[in-house]
Design an enzyme around this catalytic site. Structure first.
Site, PDB file in Angstrom:
ATOM      1  CE  LYS A 110      29.887  45.246  43.448  1.00  0.00           C
ATOM      2  NZ  LYS A 110      28.763  45.816  44.204  1.00  0.00           N
ATOM      3  CB  VAL A 111      34.982  45.884  37.771  1.00  0.00           C
ATOM      4  CG1 VAL A 111      35.922  47.026  38.100  1.00  0.00           C
ATOM      5  CG2 VAL A 111      35.747  44.564  37.731  1.00  0.00           C
TER       6      VAL A 111
END
Length: 308
Positions: free
Chosen positions: A204-205
């Site tokens: 997750k970014v």
């Protein structure tokens, strides 16, 4: 099982059957089941930002069960939260939605420039609560990053040994990273690569901007003429940096956006860049419930291809 799910699982062929089964459970649940796309509801903001900042705008959110119901009714792939919120509803909603235990958290009562999250849950907790995965936040760029990398690697090792999937929130932050740099393309791509190298199954970014933070990276981007003018081009580069797309990359929804259409356009850019979906917290639970359900319905239609 859909061919797309089998293809994605083939990228994780070093994993044991338990971990692969739990990855499949994530991909085969909810409105986007079988598509290889994800919309996950994360609610760790009460710990990360404080209860009033998180829930006062929509008081139903103070109740942990509100978020279980929202994720289930919306048809999300999974619901992610810290230990306390999951404990408050895991029994009541057992089997209704895949759960992800967020194993570390950071508060803003001492909002230091170089953060180090506290470990607040365990793989044993995740197994006890029936979770399919555990999650862990790292802050590349923090002077404390090496501690977090070691903690994260230990968490991933234990999760894999227990047949769970591992999700890594990789958020660049630190004294030597500018505010613009936190979402700069080179830094976000680097953060995704670090999470992949640590063994994350799902990364997750934040959606990347055109900003390039590092001077040496800027030279490399210019020499290679890396496309970055549009969000979809930048997302494609982040996905490429995650083992050439052989790791699941999803993007955070960020702070609440009042303009639904602006958020939908961002989802289109993420989709068109070849990413796998979004993990949407505040933009979901800070909207009134009926609005949130309509909002998430549109997001899922964008990712499924029902909406252009």
């Amino acid at each position: 099982m859909e061919a797309r799910v089998r293809e994605i699982l083939s990228w994780y062929d070093s994993e044991n059957p338990g971990t692969r089964t739990n990855l499949a459970r994530l991909m085969n649940h909810g409105r986007l089941a079988g598509t290889g796309r994800f919309v996950i509801l994360p609610v760790d903001q009460g710990f990360e930002h404080g209860p009033a900042r998180s829930f006062a705008v929509n008081p139903g959110g103070y109740d942990p069960t509100y978020h279980f119901r929202l994720a289930i009714e919306a048809g999300c792939n999974a619901y992610a939260a810290p230990l306390g919120f999951l404990e408050a509803g895991a029994a009541e909603f057992a089997g209704d939605i895949p759960l992800i235990l967020k194993m570390n958290n950071h508060d803003v009562l001492n909002d230091e420039k170089d953060p180090l999250s506290a470990v607040t849950g365990s793989v044993k907790d995740a197994l006890r609560l029936g979770c399919v995965a555990v999650g862990f936040t790292i802050y590349p760029g923090s002077s404390q990053a090496q501690i977090m990398y070691q903690q994260c690697r230990e968490m991933i090792q234990e999760a894999k040994a227990s047949g769970l999937a591992a999700v890594v929130w990789s958020y660049p932050r630190g004294t030597d990273v500018s505010k613009a740099g936190e979402t700069g393309l080179d830094v976000v791509a680097y953060a995704a690569q670090i999470a992949a190298q640590l063994g994350a199954h799902i990364i997750k970014v934040k959606p990347p901007t055109e900003h390039i933070e590092q001077a040496e990276a800027k030279k490399a981007y210019e020499k290679a003429k890396v496309p970055m003018a549009t969000l979809s081009e930048r997302v494609r580069h982040v996905v490429q940096s995650s083992f050439d797309g052989r790791r699941i990359v999803i993007f955070s929804g960020g702070a609440t956006k009042e303009d639904d259409e602006a958020f939908f356009d961002e989802c289109r850019g993420i989709r068109d860049g070849g990413a796998f979906g979004s993990i949407i917290g505040r933009n979901s639970f800070q909207r009134p419930r009926d609005h949130a359900l309509r909002f998430l319905d549109t997001v899922m239609k964008i990712y499924s291809g029902e909406k252009k």
